[in-house]
Design a protein around this motif. Sequence first.
Motif, short mmCIF file in Angstrom:
data_model
loop_
_atom_site.label_atom_id
_atom_site.label_comp_id
_atom_site.label_asym_id
_atom_site.label_seq_id
_atom_site.Cartn_x
_atom_site.Cartn_y
_atom_site.Cartn_z
N ALA A 59 35.07 39.04 33.78
CA ALA A 59 34.49 39.83 34.87
C ALA A 59 33.07 40.31 34.57
CB ALA A 59 35.39 41.03 35.17
N ILE A 60 32.80 40.73 33.34
CA ILE A 60 31.48 41.28 33.02
C ILE A 60 30.38 40.23 33.16
CG2 ILE A 60 30.02 42.24 31.19
CD1 ILE A 60 32.41 43.93 30.32
N PRO A 61 30.50 39.07 32.49
CA PRO A 61 29.43 38.08 32.66
C PRO A 61 29.30 37.57 34.09
CG PRO A 61 31.24 37.17 31.36
CD PRO A 61 31.49 38.63 31.48
N ILE A 62 30.45 37.39 34.77
CA ILE A 62 30.39 36.91 36.16
C ILE A 62 29.74 37.97 37.05
CG2 ILE A 62 31.80 36.32 38.18
CD1 ILE A 62 33.70 34.89 36.26
N ALA A 63 30.05 39.25 36.81
CA ALA A 63 29.46 40.33 37.60
C ALA A 63 27.95 40.38 37.41
CB ALA A 63 30.08 41.67 37.22
N ILE A 64 27.51 40.23 36.16
CA ILE A 64 26.07 40.27 35.89
C ILE A 64 25.37 39.09 36.56
CG2 ILE A 64 24.32 40.08 34.08
CD1 ILE A 64 26.28 41.58 32.24
N ILE A 65 25.97 37.92 36.44
CA ILE A 65 25.37 36.72 37.05
C ILE A 65 25.34 36.84 38.57
CG2 ILE A 65 25.69 34.24 37.43
CD1 ILE A 65 26.86 34.13 34.56
N SER A 66 26.45 37.28 39.16
CA SER A 66 26.50 37.38 40.62
C SER A 66 25.57 38.49 41.12
CB SER A 66 27.94 37.63 41.09
OG SER A 66 28.47 38.82 40.55
N ALA A 67 25.42 39.57 40.34
CA ALA A 67 24.50 40.64 40.72
C ALA A 67 23.07 40.13 40.72
CB ALA A 67 24.64 41.82 39.77
N ARG A 68 22.75 39.30 39.73
CA ARG A 68 21.39 38.75 39.67
C ARG A 68 21.15 37.73 40.77
NH1 ARG A 68 16.40 40.26 38.26
NH2 ARG A 68 15.14 38.56 37.36
N ALA A 95 21.87 43.66 41.67
CA ALA A 95 22.38 44.38 42.83
C ALA A 95 23.87 44.65 42.68
CB ALA A 95 22.13 43.56 44.10
N ILE A 96 24.25 45.92 42.82
CA ILE A 96 25.63 46.31 42.60
C ILE A 96 26.58 45.61 43.57
CG2 ILE A 96 25.40 48.33 44.09
CD1 ILE A 96 27.67 47.90 40.97
N HIS A 97 26.13 45.36 44.81
CA HIS A 97 27.02 44.67 45.75
C HIS A 97 27.30 43.24 45.28
CE1 HIS A 97 25.79 47.81 48.87
NE2 HIS A 97 27.07 47.96 48.65
N GLY A 98 26.31 42.60 44.69
CA GLY A 98 26.56 41.28 44.12
C GLY A 98 27.55 41.33 42.98
N ALA A 99 27.41 42.37 42.13
CA ALA A 99 28.34 42.54 41.02
C ALA A 99 29.76 42.78 41.51
CB ALA A 99 27.89 43.70 40.13
N LEU A 100 29.90 43.57 42.58
CA LEU A 100 31.23 43.85 43.12
C LEU A 100 31.88 42.59 43.69
CD1 LEU A 100 30.63 47.28 44.89
CD2 LEU A 100 31.98 46.85 42.82
N ILE A 101 31.09 41.79 44.37
CA ILE A 101 31.63 40.53 44.92
C ILE A 101 32.17 39.66 43.80
CG2 ILE A 101 31.00 38.37 46.07
CD1 ILE A 101 28.96 40.03 47.71
#
Length: 271
Positions: A59-68, A95-101
């Motif tokens: 979740a952490i690496p995917i959240a960072i990548i999706s947030a970016r 972007a936090i919304h990207g990280a949440l997705i």
Amino acid sequence: MNETIKPLNPIAFSLGPIEVHWYGIIIGSGLALALYLAIREANRRGLPKDTFADLMLWAIPIAIISARIYYVIFEWDYYSAHPADIPKIWNGGIAIHGALIGSVITTLVFARKRGISFWKIVDIAAPSLILGQAIGRWGNFMNQEAHGGEVTRSFLESLHLPEFIINQMYIHGTYYHPTFLYESVWDFAGFLLLIFLRRANFRRGELFLSYVIWYSIGRFFVEGLRTDSLMLGSLRMAQTISIALIVAALAIIIYRRTKHHTEARYLDQTN
């Protein structure tokens, strides 16, 4: 006097040619504390050992990548001309919304594979998540970003802010709203609220949905003060998404209660 004000150094230290930024340290610290608290609560709620540790590996690496990715998409005019800057998250721009997705999708897949309730996992994670966000906003502070419009020094002093915050809000000759601080305080209040609401033993999923509503309300108003909003035409994306999330979360709560979709409660030990 203003001419003598120097911003805080965004670089914490250097290891040879490698510069370690406060932004990354603060974000990492928020993630570490959030994970620690989530693991403790997961153990109390009877989840299998290492559930959250295993989840966070993905979740952490995917959240960072999706947030970016989310941020880059809405700033494509710049990044299409400067592709080398795309991976430079230490300069800000997630972007936090990207990280949440990214996090929600990852958790859905993880929960299904492990045979654990998705709603139980996100309920446990909700207080930790919003606390991590409260801490992470201070990374924006060190980078002098995510601020609001122009204000006077006397306005900042009227808020009884420490001198170091007032000085850091002096950017290129102008003082700005410390919107990072407004959101950080709102998020910390949300953390305390969610800790209190855990005792109410809501239906499973409602603690997470309460987090979505609380965060989205605060983000809507704070976003209205910011000068760096991601835009879709004339719309501020964060405000648009915040409204959509509030409506969706309320609709899900009403639907699940009306249809008796689940009677499982937060404090239940079943997975």
